[in-house]
Design a protein around this motif. Structure first.
Motif, PDB file in Angstrom:
ATOM      1  N   SER A   5       0.421   6.548   1.541  1.00 25.40           N
ATOM      2  CA  SER A   5       0.603   5.412   2.447  1.00 25.40           C
ATOM      3  C   SER A   5      -0.733   4.805   2.861  1.00 25.40           C
ATOM      4  CB  SER A   5       1.408   5.822   3.680  1.00 25.40           C
ATOM      5  OG  SER A   5       0.757   6.879   4.367  1.00 25.40           O
ATOM      6  N   LYS A   6      -1.705   5.643   3.085  1.00 23.16           N
ATOM      7  CA  LYS A   6      -3.032   5.163   3.486  1.00 23.16           C
ATOM      8  C   LYS A   6      -3.747   4.508   2.298  1.00 23.16           C
ATOM      9  CE  LYS A   6      -7.088   6.835   5.992  1.00 23.16           C
ATOM     10  NZ  LYS A   6      -7.739   8.021   6.538  1.00 23.16           N
ATOM     11  N   LYS A   7      -3.605   5.099   1.096  1.00 25.47           N
ATOM     12  CA  LYS A   7      -4.193   4.505  -0.105  1.00 25.47           C
ATOM     13  C   LYS A   7      -3.592   3.126  -0.362  1.00 25.47           C
ATOM     14  CE  LYS A   7      -4.919   8.806  -2.633  1.00 25.47           C
ATOM     15  NZ  LYS A   7      -4.547   9.527  -3.861  1.00 25.47           N
ATOM     16  N   ARG A   8      -2.266   3.025  -0.230  1.00 27.27           N
ATOM     17  CA  ARG A   8      -1.584   1.752  -0.461  1.00 27.27           C
ATOM     18  C   ARG A   8      -2.086   0.700   0.528  1.00 27.27           C
ATOM     19  NH1 ARG A   8       3.050   3.649  -0.662  1.00 27.27           N
ATOM     20  NH2 ARG A   8       3.365   3.641  -2.901  1.00 27.27           N
ATOM     21  N   ALA A   9      -2.260   1.092   1.772  1.00 28.03           N
ATOM     22  CA  ALA A   9      -2.726   0.152   2.802  1.00 28.03           C
ATOM     23  C   ALA A   9      -4.121  -0.384   2.475  1.00 28.03           C
ATOM     24  CB  ALA A   9      -2.712   0.820   4.170  1.00 28.03           C
ATOM     25  N   ILE A  10      -5.042   0.479   2.097  1.00 20.50           N
ATOM     26  CA  ILE A  10      -6.406   0.017   1.789  1.00 20.50           C
ATOM     27  C   ILE A  10      -6.407  -0.817   0.513  1.00 20.50           C
ATOM     28  CG2 ILE A  10      -7.258   2.028   0.465  1.00 20.50           C
ATOM     29  CD1 ILE A  10      -9.345   0.256   3.094  1.00 20.50           C
ATOM     30  N   ALA A  11      -5.583  -0.445  -0.467  1.00 25.11           N
ATOM     31  CA  ALA A  11      -5.507  -1.198  -1.721  1.00 25.11           C
ATOM     32  C   ALA A  11      -5.011  -2.618  -1.491  1.00 25.11           C
ATOM     33  CB  ALA A  11      -4.586  -0.487  -2.708  1.00 25.11           C
ATOM     34  N   LEU A  12      -4.106  -2.771  -0.540  1.00 24.53           N
ATOM     35  CA  LEU A  12      -3.533  -4.085  -0.256  1.00 24.53           C
ATOM     36  C   LEU A  12      -4.323  -4.852   0.800  1.00 24.53           C
ATOM     37  CD1 LEU A  12       0.222  -3.051  -0.304  1.00 24.53           C
ATOM     38  CD2 LEU A  12      -1.091  -4.188  -2.118  1.00 24.53           C
ATOM     39  N   GLY A  13      -5.429  -4.255   1.280  1.00 25.01           N
ATOM     40  CA  GLY A  13      -6.289  -4.934   2.240  1.00 25.01           C
ATOM     41  C   GLY A  13      -5.799  -4.876   3.667  1.00 25.01           C
ATOM     42  N   ASN A  14      -4.907  -3.952   3.966  1.00 23.81           N
ATOM     43  CA  ASN A  14      -4.354  -3.812   5.312  1.00 23.81           C
ATOM     44  C   ASN A  14      -5.199  -2.844   6.137  1.00 23.81           C
ATOM     45  OD1 ASN A  14      -2.270  -5.500   4.529  1.00 23.81           O
ATOM     46  ND2 ASN A  14      -0.999  -3.798   3.863  1.00 23.81           N
ATOM     47  N   VAL A  15      -6.371  -3.291   6.538  1.00 22.88           N
ATOM     48  CA  VAL A  15      -7.337  -2.439   7.228  1.00 22.88           C
ATOM     49  C   VAL A  15      -6.773  -1.894   8.535  1.00 22.88           C
ATOM     50  CG1 VAL A  15      -9.646  -2.329   8.221  1.00 22.88           C
ATOM     51  CG2 VAL A  15      -9.253  -3.637   6.143  1.00 22.88           C
ATOM     52  N   LEU A  16      -6.029  -2.707   9.261  1.00 25.67           N
ATOM     53  CA  LEU A  16      -5.446  -2.232  10.516  1.00 25.67           C
ATOM     54  C   LEU A  16      -4.440  -1.117  10.266  1.00 25.67           C
ATOM     55  CD1 LEU A  16      -5.005  -5.579  12.463  1.00 25.67           C
ATOM     56  CD2 LEU A  16      -6.772  -3.842  12.752  1.00 25.67           C
ATOM     57  N   ASP A  17      -3.680  -1.217   9.188  1.00 31.84           N
ATOM     58  CA  ASP A  17      -2.742  -0.150   8.844  1.00 31.84           C
ATOM     59  C   ASP A  17      -3.481   1.136   8.501  1.00 31.84           C
ATOM     60  OD1 ASP A  17      -0.608  -1.820   9.264  1.00 31.84           O
ATOM     61  OD2 ASP A  17      -0.212  -2.176   7.131  1.00 31.84           O
ATOM     62  N   VAL A  18      -4.604   1.021   7.811  1.00 29.47           N
ATOM     63  CA  VAL A  18      -5.403   2.211   7.471  1.00 29.47           C
ATOM     64  C   VAL A  18      -5.842   2.900   8.752  1.00 29.47           C
ATOM     65  CG1 VAL A  18      -7.542   3.057   6.416  1.00 29.47           C
ATOM     66  CG2 VAL A  18      -6.190   1.295   5.270  1.00 29.47           C
ATOM     67  N   HIS A  19      -6.316   2.119   9.700  1.00 30.10           N
ATOM     68  CA  HIS A  19      -6.764   2.674  10.975  1.00 30.10           C
ATOM     69  C   HIS A  19      -5.595   3.351  11.695  1.00 30.10           C
ATOM     70  CE1 HIS A  19      -9.155   3.114  14.578  1.00 30.10           C
ATOM     71  NE2 HIS A  19      -8.206   2.523  15.269  1.00 30.10           N
ATOM     72  N   TYR A  20      -4.447   2.693  11.730  1.00 30.33           N
ATOM     73  CA  TYR A  20      -3.259   3.246  12.380  1.00 30.33           C
ATOM     74  C   TYR A  20      -2.818   4.534  11.689  1.00 30.33           C
ATOM     75  CZ  TYR A  20       1.632   3.887  13.588  1.00 30.33           C
ATOM     76  OH  TYR A  20       2.825   4.424  13.980  1.00 30.33           O
ATOM     77  N   LEU A  21      -2.768   4.535  10.366  1.00 31.18           N
ATOM     78  CA  LEU A  21      -2.335   5.720   9.625  1.00 31.18           C
ATOM     79  C   LEU A  21      -3.303   6.881   9.811  1.00 31.18           C
ATOM     80  CD1 LEU A  21      -1.128   3.924   6.400  1.00 31.18           C
ATOM     81  CD2 LEU A  21       0.321   5.191   8.012  1.00 31.18           C
ATOM     82  N   ALA A  22      -4.581   6.585   9.941  1.00 34.74           N
ATOM     83  CA  ALA A  22      -5.574   7.639  10.159  1.00 34.74           C
ATOM     84  C   ALA A  22      -5.395   8.269  11.534  1.00 34.74           C
ATOM     85  CB  ALA A  22      -6.978   7.079  10.019  1.00 34.74           C
ATOM     86  N   LYS A  23      -5.110   7.455  12.541  1.00 37.14           N
ATOM     87  CA  LYS A  23      -4.927   7.976  13.894  1.00 37.14           C
ATOM     88  C   LYS A  23      -3.585   8.697  14.031  1.00 37.14           C
ATOM     89  CE  LYS A  23      -6.176   5.656  17.452  1.00 37.14           C
ATOM     90  NZ  LYS A  23      -6.297   4.615  18.478  1.00 37.14           N
ATOM     91  N   LYS A  24      -2.566   8.197  13.328  1.00 39.38           N
ATOM     92  CA  LYS A  24      -1.216   8.743  13.436  1.00 39.38           C
ATOM     93  C   LYS A  24      -1.133  10.151  12.860  1.00 39.38           C
ATOM     94  CE  LYS A  24       3.464   7.692  11.992  1.00 39.38           C
ATOM     95  NZ  LYS A  24       4.309   6.824  11.196  1.00 39.38           N
ATOM     96  N   TYR A  25      -1.902  10.409  11.838  1.00 41.36           N
ATOM     97  CA  TYR A  25      -1.820  11.693  11.141  1.00 41.36           C
ATOM     98  C   TYR A  25      -2.670  12.743  11.837  1.00 41.36           C
ATOM     99  CZ  TYR A  25      -2.137  15.184   7.486  1.00 41.36           C
ATOM    100  OH  TYR A  25      -2.089  16.363   6.784  1.00 41.36           O
ATOM    101  N   THR A  26      -2.069  13.842  12.185  1.00 43.33           N
ATOM    102  CA  THR A  26      -2.792  14.963  12.791  1.00 43.33           C
ATOM    103  C   THR A  26      -2.485  16.197  11.952  1.00 43.33           C
ATOM    104  OG1 THR A  26      -2.492  13.983  14.965  1.00 43.33           O
ATOM    105  CG2 THR A  26      -3.163  16.297  14.883  1.00 43.33           C
ATOM    106  N   PRO A  27      -3.466  16.708  11.217  1.00 38.73           N
ATOM    107  CA  PRO A  27      -3.201  17.891  10.389  1.00 38.73           C
ATOM    108  C   PRO A  27      -2.891  19.118  11.243  1.00 38.73           C
ATOM    109  CG  PRO A  27      -5.532  17.357  10.379  1.00 38.73           C
ATOM    110  CD  PRO A  27      -4.842  16.262  11.135  1.00 38.73           C
TER     111      PRO A  27
END
Length: 98
Positions: free
Chosen positions: A74-96
């Motif tokens: 999901s994060k790869k797809r977001a960056i590939a499509l230029g959705n920088v805000l989604d990348v930021h959101y997906l990074a914060k949303k995920y907690t290992p």
């Protein structure tokens, strides 16, 4: 000056392949035609080009590719499509889990 691209392909099984090249059109043709039969994408044809990120320096492109390969689809797809805000959101949303 040679340019390098980190590129993203969506495989038929929904996974996102990340690669780096200085000759994108040739590399895409190789992926789309299963040029390397034992490769990851050749076993998951057809592939769909999602996008690219340009770099002036090969080492920067390789470093970024290695970083992105660890990301979820999901994060790869977001960056590939230029959705920088989604990348930021997906990074914060995920907690290992530890």
């Amino acid at each position: 000056m040679k340019r390098f691209q980190v590129y993203f392909l969506e495989c038929s099984d929904g996974t996102i392949y990340t690669g780096v090249t200085s000759q994108l059109h040739i590399r895409l043709w190789q992926h789309e035609n299963g040029f390397y039969p034992e490769s990851y994408t050749a076993k998951r044809l057809p592939v769909k080009f999602l996008g690219q990120i340009p770099f002036h320096n090969a080492m920067d492109a390789i470093r970024f590719e290695k970083q992105v390969k660890k990301w979820r689809a999901s994060k790869k797809r977001a960056i590939a499509l230029g959705n920088v805000l989604d990348v930021h959101y997906l990074a914060k949303k995920y907690t290992p889990r530890r």
